[in-house]
Design an enzyme around this catalytic site. Structure first.
Site, PDB file in Angstrom:
ATOM      1  N   GLU A 468       0.813  -1.222   0.000  1.00 12.91           N
ATOM      2  CA  GLU A 468       0.000   0.000   0.000  1.00 12.91           C
ATOM      3  C   GLU A 468       0.846   1.272   0.000  1.00 12.91           C
ATOM      4  O   GLU A 468       0.468   2.273  -0.613  1.00 12.91           O
ATOM      5  CB  GLU A 468      -0.981  -0.011   1.176  1.00 12.91           C
ATOM      6  CG  GLU A 468      -2.160  -0.976   1.009  1.00 12.91           C
ATOM      7  CD  GLU A 468      -1.798  -2.446   1.175  1.00 12.91           C
ATOM      8  OE1 GLU A 468      -0.676  -2.730   1.658  1.00 12.91           O
ATOM      9  OE2 GLU A 468      -2.620  -3.308   0.809  1.00 12.91           O
ATOM     10  N   ILE A 495      -5.324   0.146   4.692  1.00 10.09           N
ATOM     11  CA  ILE A 495      -4.754   1.439   4.304  1.00 10.09           C
ATOM     12  C   ILE A 495      -3.556   1.782   5.189  1.00 10.09           C
ATOM     13  O   ILE A 495      -2.721   2.613   4.842  1.00 10.09           O
ATOM     14  CB  ILE A 495      -5.821   2.559   4.376  1.00 10.09           C
ATOM     15  CG1 ILE A 495      -5.388   3.767   3.545  1.00 10.09           C
ATOM     16  CG2 ILE A 495      -6.133   2.960   5.818  1.00 10.09           C
ATOM     17  CD1 ILE A 495      -6.488   4.793   3.311  1.00 10.09           C
ATOM     18  N   HIS A 538     -12.449  -6.664   7.271  1.00 11.51           N
ATOM     19  CA  HIS A 538     -13.115  -6.232   6.040  1.00 11.51           C
ATOM     20  C   HIS A 538     -14.319  -5.359   6.376  1.00 11.51           C
ATOM     21  O   HIS A 538     -15.241  -5.240   5.570  1.00 11.51           O
ATOM     22  CB  HIS A 538     -13.543  -7.438   5.198  1.00 11.51           C
ATOM     23  CG  HIS A 538     -12.393  -8.258   4.712  1.00 11.51           C
ATOM     24  ND1 HIS A 538     -11.783  -9.222   5.478  1.00 11.51           N
ATOM     25  CD2 HIS A 538     -11.705  -8.219   3.541  1.00 11.51           C
ATOM     26  CE1 HIS A 538     -10.775  -9.758   4.796  1.00 11.51           C
ATOM     27  NE2 HIS A 538     -10.703  -9.170   3.622  1.00 11.51           N
TER      28      HIS A 538
END
Ligand SMILES: Cc1ncc(C[n+]2csc(CCOP(=O)(O)OP(=O)(O)O)c2C)c(N)n1
Ligand SMILES: [Mg+2]
Length: 738
Positions: A468, A495, A538
């Site tokens: 990322e 993230i 998630h």
């Protein structure tokens, strides 16, 4: 001083292949000595408390002068680190500029008094603003090189255009420019070092990575950071690289190494890795004392390798200069430094009023009515979507999902703006292009980027490594050159490896460089829960962590039309934007809309009243919009309470006027969000309402949010953890009767 630099460069240009001419030797010594004497002068100023920080380039000068003379300022690109004083002098930064930064002057050309000294930046010389964070700059260098290559293959993309960020970003490219970046040996332990080498190697990018190995990272010796103690040995198997390991105290060897490295890069053969062994005679910084952790014998051995003393000896030994000539040269350079320091001490200081300048673009305001094109919705319906995949299905006038209309916007904008590239994990249809003849294509784990590679090609839409920070760091480099990366982080939950790049680099580029550089980039990020089984990794929310970052716009649409119009504004605007897409809303029946055409845009900072009411204001966004509407309908039906539901749509900026107008009307307010209650986005809104609208309130400000925990897998737990329509209804009923 100007003369010193240019004569070094000119003599270098005229150099013969073997050995250094006497003229070159003098020019090199001049730069090395100047670097050291600016350091010494700055140290003096620090001791007199006239400057506030000092870190030196002492011991690294020969390596850096070699790099400076092998490369071309204002043609090649530079992402240096804090030790690179001699490099920057060699490129054309003046001692006067350096002292202006040291005193924090308004006229400091690198940052206007915002950054510490030696945090370089110069647009004309192509030195891109760097931070104090070790290693982040390497990924910027990679993105910068990718952009240069892109423009050389697509020169038409360099054209400016009005009406979006391109009006403010001129493009320069030559086709054979090199990107230089440097770091210390300790910093090679950062993951981003390996992420940068990965992409540079894979794509054969013209990046020179220079490791300035002084054997220590503050007090930590090299063998602690580097298994086996030699970084060259560890990186030796990366394909496509040119490698050089040199005595970084020998300017001639360094110059030769950088010339060969630059030739390899300019020829398009791939990146280069120059590992220079240098010394650190002045401890890490002025606040450090290496006698605390280095043995005397080791320090004495280092002192014998001091590049300045060695070069001086060589000048004498080879009869290039006499002792008197050396003295005269040094005196003249001491004077240059002293005068630069003197002038800097008289320079004007930045005003307190200037503090808020350059947090966001002052040229292009995404809240402006230029982006208010909601009225032209459907005018050009179905006219532009020739692409395949989901976009194809978004044609026509029927209601489309949020997923469809985000995909449609990406297709439209890519067609309109050749500077857009899209990459991320799994976003391509298929990295192996030959497969595209027989397969449908992946196009993102949620299929939001489906069909884009097929329509726009693999140079504009491609998969990134599974990293990322790599995604965001490269985007910053792309944006440096005037491109518009629209990248995807696959799940908000992942993230965090990019957080360093987002907070310390992406959002800060404009402010820390006093408006010289910017990172207008879009990060598309699927977020949120209510997935039934999404579980901890998630289902995360966490938008308030990002609204707490000055310089970053945060957008969170709740329906298909808003997603389409806000994404268009995000792409055209000149600030970095975190574009949060709720996964549960991607394909819901709620909020579907017909395709609104390729010019449909919604300005940031404009909330929408999605249900008018008089008794209670409910401020919300994202997946809580449909849940709040359900609760409001039941409140009306079952309790006769008339709730006004306000969808904020963008969280930074947010529409304070809309909130205030509604609260003044209803006198009662609830702020509801999916994220955890404590320290959530609602805390700020509630506090401001209590502060500024106290006189309008008939009841305390209420908040609704998730329990202060993560989202569990078992649906019974998930339902209890996340706020439900019933939770909101209860808050409405309670507040009405307060
Ligand atoms: C990401 C990050 N972590 C920690 C620091 C604090 N820090 C500043 S310099 C430094 C040591 C760097 O050593 P090295 O990479 O060898 O470079 P050198 O200073 O020796 O040239 C550390 C730990 C930082 N600036 N950034
Ligand atoms: Mg070091």
């Amino acid at each position: 001083m100007e003369l010193a630099v240019s004569s070094a460069r000119e003599t270098e240009t005229a150099a013969t292949s073997g050995g250094l001419s006497p003229q070159q030797m003098v020019a090199i010594y001049r730069l090395m000595y100047l670097s050291r004497c600016v350091d010494d002068r700055e140290i003096l100023l620090k001791r007199q408390q006239k400057v506030f920080f000092q870190i030196s380039g002492a011991g690294h000068e020969a390596l850096q002068v070699g790099a400076a003379l092998a490369l071309k300022p204002g043609y090649d690109w530079f992402f240096p680190y804090y030790r690179d004083r001699a490099l920057c002098l060699g490129l054309g930064v003046t001692p006067a500029d350096m002292f202006l930064q040291a005193v924090g002057a308004a006229t400091d050309p690198a940052s206007g008094g915002r950054q510490m000294p030696t945090h370089w930046s110069s647009r004309t010389l192509h030195i891109v603003s760097t931070s104090s964070s070790t290693t982040t700059q390497l990924l910027h260098a990679v993105g910068c090189a990718e952009a240069g290559r892109y423009f050389s293959r697509h020169p038409e993309a360099a054209a400016n255009a009005d009406g979006d960020y391109r009006a403010f970003h001129d493009v320069e490219f030559h086709g054979d420019e090199v990107v230089f970046t440097s770091l210390g040996e300790g910093s090679t332990s950062q993951g981003e070092f390996w992420e940068a080498l990965n992409t540079a190697s894979n794509q054969k990018l013209p990046v020179i990575f220079c490791v300035e190995d002084n054997g220590y990272a503050i007090s930590v010796p090299v063998e602690v950071n580097t298994p086996g103690g030699n970084i060259s040995k560890l990186v030796a198997n990366f394909p496509n690289f040119h490698f050089a390991e040199v005595d970084g105290t020998d300017p001639e060897a360094c110059l030769r190494a950088f010339k060969a490295a630059a030739a390899h890069c300019r020829a398009g053969l791939g990146p280069a890795f120059v590992h220079g062994h240098v010394v650190r005679p002045y401890s890490h910084a002025l606040s450090d004392d290496d006698k605390l952790y280095r043995a005397t014998a080791e320090r004495e051995a280092d002192a014998l390798r001091d590049p300045l003393a060695k070069m001086q000896m060589r000048l004498l030994r080879e009869g290039v200069l006499t002792a008197d000539e050396i003295n005269a040269l040094e005196k003249s350079l001491d004077l240059v430094a002293a005068e630069g320091a003197e002038r800097a001490l008289e320079a004007p200081l930045p005003t307190v009023k200037s503090i808020t300048e350059h947090i966001y673009s002052e040229d292009l305001d995404p809240t402006s009515s230029d982006f208010a094109t909601e009225q032209i919705q459907a005018q050009s319906e179905g006219t532009s979507l020739a692409g395949g995949g989901v976009a194809g299905s978004a044609k026509g006038s029927g209601p489309r999902t949020m997923a469809d209309l985000i995909n449609a916007c990406l297709h439209d904008e890519m067609r309109r703006d050749p500077r857009i590239v899209i990459y991320g994990e799994d976003v391509a249809d298929a990295s192996r292009e030959s497969a595209l003849e027989e397969v449908e294509g992946k196009g993102g784990v949620f299929k939001l980027t489906a069909g884009l590679q097929r329509e726009f090609g693999s140079e504009r839409v491609f998969n990134s490594p599974l990293a990322e920070a790599n995604i965001v760091g490269r985007a910053i480099g792309y944006a440096t050159r005037g491109m518009k990366p629209v990248v995807e982080i696959q799940f908000f939950d992942y993230i965090w490896p990019a957080m360093h790049q987002i907070r310390n680099e992406l959002a800060l580029m404009r402010w820390r460089s006093n408006g010289a550089w910017a990172s207008p980039t879009v990060l598309r990020v699927p977020i949120g829960g209510y997935l039934t089984g999404g579980a901890i990794y998630h289902s995360q929310s966490g938008e308030s962590i990002f609204t707490h970052i000055p310089g970053l716009r945060v957008v969170f649409p709740s329906n298909a039309l808003d997603a389409n119009g806000l994404l268009r504004t995000a792409i055209r605007c000149d600030d970095p934007v975190l574009f949060l897409e709720h996964k549960r809303l991607y394909r819901e029946t709620y909020g579907r809309a017909p395709y609104p055409g390729p010019e449909f845009a919604i300005p940031f900072g404009k909330a929408k009243i999605v249900r008018a009411g008089t008794h209670i204001t409910l401020v919300t966004y994202g997946a809580l919009v449909p849940r709040s509407l359900q609760a409001a309908e039941r409140a009306h039906r079952e309790h006769g309470i008339d709730v006004e539901v306000l969808d904020l749509r963008t969280l930074n900026p947010y529409d304070w006027e809309a909130i205030a107008t509604s609260v003044r009307k209803t006198s009662r307010v609830i702020v509801a969000h999916e994220d955890m209650l404590s320290w959530g986005y609602g805390a700020e809104i509630a506090a401001r309402i209590a502060d500024e609208l106290f006189d309008s309130l008939d009841a305390p400000v209420r908040r609704v949010g998730a329990m202060d925990t993560f989202v569990a897998y078992q649906p019974v737990l998930e339902d209890a953890i996340l706020p439900q329509p019933e939770t909101i209804l209860k808050a409405i009923v309670d507040l009405r009767s307060f």
